[in-house]
Write a protein that holds these residues in place. Structure first.
Motif, PDB file in Angstrom:
ATOM      1  N   THR A 304       0.863  -1.178   0.000  1.00 40.45           N
ATOM      2  CA  THR A 304       0.000   0.000   0.000  1.00 40.45           C
ATOM      3  C   THR A 304       0.896   1.222   0.000  1.00 40.45           C
ATOM      4  O   THR A 304       2.116   1.093   0.214  1.00 40.45           O
ATOM      5  CB  THR A 304      -0.902   0.026   1.253  1.00 40.45           C
ATOM      6  OG1 THR A 304      -0.082   0.231   2.420  1.00 40.45           O
ATOM      7  CG2 THR A 304      -1.698  -1.269   1.380  1.00 40.45           C
ATOM      8  N   GLN A 306       1.397   3.229   2.212  1.00 38.11           N
ATOM      9  CA  GLN A 306       2.026   3.422   3.525  1.00 38.11           C
ATOM     10  C   GLN A 306       2.977   2.285   3.904  1.00 38.11           C
ATOM     11  O   GLN A 306       3.599   2.320   4.978  1.00 38.11           O
ATOM     12  CB  GLN A 306       0.945   3.542   4.611  1.00 38.11           C
ATOM     13  CG  GLN A 306       0.137   4.838   4.546  1.00 38.11           C
ATOM     14  CD  GLN A 306      -0.839   4.868   3.402  1.00 38.11           C
ATOM     15  OE1 GLN A 306      -1.431   3.828   3.060  1.00 38.11           O
ATOM     16  NE2 GLN A 306      -1.019   6.037   2.783  1.00 38.11           N
ATOM     17  N   THR A 307       3.098   1.262   3.073  1.00 38.40           N
ATOM     18  CA  THR A 307       3.992   0.144   3.376  1.00 38.40           C
ATOM     19  C   THR A 307       5.427   0.627   3.484  1.00 38.40           C
ATOM     20  O   THR A 307       5.911   1.385   2.641  1.00 38.40           O
ATOM     21  CB  THR A 307       3.880  -0.940   2.301  1.00 38.40           C
ATOM     22  OG1 THR A 307       2.530  -1.412   2.235  1.00 38.40           O
ATOM     23  CG2 THR A 307       4.809  -2.111   2.603  1.00 38.40           C
ATOM     24  N   LYS A 308       6.121   0.152   4.570  1.00 33.05           N
ATOM     25  CA  LYS A 308       7.506   0.552   4.796  1.00 33.05           C
ATOM     26  C   LYS A 308       8.454  -0.394   4.053  1.00 33.05           C
ATOM     27  O   LYS A 308       8.202  -1.595   3.944  1.00 33.05           O
ATOM     28  CB  LYS A 308       7.847   0.524   6.280  1.00 33.05           C
ATOM     29  CG  LYS A 308       7.007   1.468   7.129  1.00 33.05           C
ATOM     30  CD  LYS A 308       7.279   2.926   6.787  1.00 33.05           C
ATOM     31  CE  LYS A 308       6.480   3.857   7.700  1.00 33.05           C
ATOM     32  NZ  LYS A 308       6.752   5.291   7.412  1.00 33.05           N
ATOM     33  N   CYS A 309       9.536   0.174   3.532  1.00 33.77           N
ATOM     34  CA  CYS A 309      10.573  -0.625   2.853  1.00 33.77           C
ATOM     35  C   CYS A 309      11.643  -0.997   3.875  1.00 33.77           C
ATOM     36  O   CYS A 309      12.399  -0.136   4.333  1.00 33.77           O
ATOM     37  CB  CYS A 309      11.185   0.172   1.708  1.00 33.77           C
ATOM     38  SG  CYS A 309      12.503  -0.709   0.839  1.00 33.77           S
ATOM     39  N   ASN A 333      13.438   2.437   6.034  1.00 35.66           N
ATOM     40  CA  ASN A 333      12.034   2.425   6.426  1.00 35.66           C
ATOM     41  C   ASN A 333      11.207   3.562   5.786  1.00 35.66           C
ATOM     42  O   ASN A 333      10.329   4.135   6.433  1.00 35.66           O
ATOM     43  CB  ASN A 333      11.899   2.488   7.953  1.00 35.66           C
ATOM     44  CG  ASN A 333      12.355   1.204   8.600  1.00 35.66           C
ATOM     45  OD1 ASN A 333      12.162   0.111   8.062  1.00 35.66           O
ATOM     46  ND2 ASN A 333      12.982   1.334   9.762  1.00 35.66           N
ATOM     47  N   ASP A 335       8.327   4.921   3.080  1.00 26.97           N
ATOM     48  CA  ASP A 335       7.115   4.296   2.565  1.00 26.97           C
ATOM     49  C   ASP A 335       7.147   4.266   1.036  1.00 26.97           C
ATOM     50  O   ASP A 335       8.068   4.794   0.397  1.00 26.97           O
ATOM     51  CB  ASP A 335       5.864   5.002   3.080  1.00 26.97           C
ATOM     52  CG  ASP A 335       5.841   6.481   2.720  1.00 26.97           C
ATOM     53  OD1 ASP A 335       6.433   6.854   1.679  1.00 26.97           O
ATOM     54  OD2 ASP A 335       5.245   7.279   3.473  1.00 26.97           O
ATOM     55  N   MET A 336       6.101   3.646   0.454  1.00 33.00           N
ATOM     56  CA  MET A 336       6.079   3.452  -1.002  1.00 33.00           C
ATOM     57  C   MET A 336       5.936   4.772  -1.769  1.00 33.00           C
ATOM     58  O   MET A 336       6.376   4.874  -2.918  1.00 33.00           O
ATOM     59  CB  MET A 336       4.918   2.519  -1.383  1.00 33.00           C
ATOM     60  CG  MET A 336       5.047   1.096  -0.870  1.00 33.00           C
ATOM     61  SD  MET A 336       6.509   0.229  -1.496  1.00 33.00           S
ATOM     62  CE  MET A 336       7.609   0.282  -0.070  1.00 33.00           C
ATOM     63  N   ASP A 338       7.470   7.627  -0.963  1.00 36.45           N
ATOM     64  CA  ASP A 338       8.831   8.159  -1.080  1.00 36.45           C
ATOM     65  C   ASP A 338       9.698   7.294  -1.988  1.00 36.45           C
ATOM     66  O   ASP A 338      10.595   7.783  -2.681  1.00 36.45           O
ATOM     67  CB  ASP A 338       9.476   8.272   0.297  1.00 36.45           C
ATOM     68  CG  ASP A 338       8.808   9.337   1.168  1.00 36.45           C
ATOM     69  OD1 ASP A 338       8.301  10.311   0.564  1.00 36.45           O
ATOM     70  OD2 ASP A 338       8.807   9.191   2.397  1.00 36.45           O
TER      71      ASP A 338
END
Length: 339
Positions: A304, A306-309, A333, A335-336, A338
């Motif tokens: 999504t 807001q999912t963190k990498c 960390n 998100d998608m 960025d």
């Protein structure tokens, strides 16, 4: 007495054998050649070239079309004053006197002297009333939008026999479809060599070439090429290409490459520029492919916005290779959005 009879008999048999052999040679072995020679004295085969198909944009505007031109030919066997013909024709044609002399010295009933002659030049040559000279109607390729979409279209040149042939792009790939089939007719002539119009026999039915209608939008193609050229000149790049596709149909709306060439003057350009780099060249997509990967992941609900990498904090090892960013900077960390 008997030997004399036998001698005369063998002489007569030999003579008859020679006569039969010669009759067999002329009537069987050389029959086709003699028939061709006889036919050439009262008839000639005329080949009518088909009209090459047009290439049109999505709105029906011709990207590639045709104009009528003429092929000048001669029958060297019936030309009495060849020097006069050579001197007069050299004024209007691009050929020099030596080339014309060589062509008119051939032992043929038909030779091509010049192609792509316009109507004005044709009328001037006809005023000379030169015997043994004639014209055939043909079609020459024109490109109303000049060099627009040149890599996509290709061009029409000549093959080893001097016939029109498409090279590169759509002209080359769809050459047989666009070319059509030529028509042949036999024209019967009277004793003075004048055609008898009522005695023309069609021996091969021809068909004009088929048209191609593209998904290319002419307005968008123009804008793309203008912007591409401006960007290349502004940033000092050596080349560039742009493609715009309709995502619903997969049809190409615009396809542009630079540097380009003029299809109507292809002979003035190097052969390397004819290839469409969008199709022919290998290209590593790199970061330009990232939006497609992200779109596929979002569509499959694997991530999504807001999912963190959790693997973006440093270099990543994959299959024995270490993957790094171009400037060796990393953001942990994020998100998608960025990413």
């Amino acid at each position: 007495m008997i030997w004399r009879f036998r001698f005369v008999f063998f002489i007569l048999a030999f003579v008859y054998a020679v006569i039969i052999a010669r009759l067999f040679y002329w009537q069987i072995v050389k029959a086709e050649d003699l028939s061709d020679i006889a036919s050439s004295q009262y008839s000639q085969e005329i080949k009518l070239l088909p009209k090459r198909g047009e290439i049109k944009t999505s709105d029906g505007f011709p990207f590639v079309s045709n104009i009528v031109s003429y092929l000048l030919y001669a029958n060297p066997k019936v030309i009495e004053d060849k020097d006069k013909v050579i001197d007069n024709l050299s004024i209007y044609l691009g050929s020099d006197t030596a080339s014309l002399s060589a062509l008119l010295s051939l032992d043929r009933f038909w030779v091509s002297l010049e192609s792509d002659i316009d109507l004005g030049t044709k009328k001037e040559i006809e005023k000379l009333e030169l015997g043994g000279i004639g014209f055939e109607e043909q079609f020459s390729r024109i490109y109303p939008e000049a060099s627009m979409a040149a890599h996509l279209l290709g061009f029409v040149g000549k093959d080893t026999l001097g016939q029109d042939k498409g090279y590169f792009g759509l002209e080359g790939y769809y050459d047989r479809l666009l070319r059509g089939e030529e028509k042949s007719i036999i024209e019967i002539q009277d004793a003075l060599g004048r055609p008898i119009l009522s005695r023309m026999t069609e021996i091969l039915k021809g068909t004009d070439g088929n048209n191609l209608v593209l998904s290319i939008d002419r307005t968008i193609q123009y804008i793309v090429e203008k912007k591409l050229k401006y960007s290349i000149e502004r940033y000092g790049a050596t080349s560039g290409m742009v493609g715009i596709m309709d995502p619903k149909t997969g049809g190409m709306i615009a396809l542009a490459s630079f540097p380009s060439f003029s299809p109507s003057q292809y002979q003035d350009f190097e052969e390397d520029v004819f290839k469409n780099p969008f199709i022919s060249n290998a290209y590593e997509p790199g970061s330009t492919f990232k939006p497609l990967i992200m779109a596929a992941a979002l569509d499959a609900s694997l991530v999504t916005p807001q999912t963190k990498c959790d693997i973006c904090g440093g270099p990543l090892s994959v299959g024995g290779f270490t993957l790094r960013t171009w400037n060796n900077e990393y953001f942990e960390n994020i998100d998608m959005i960025d990413v």
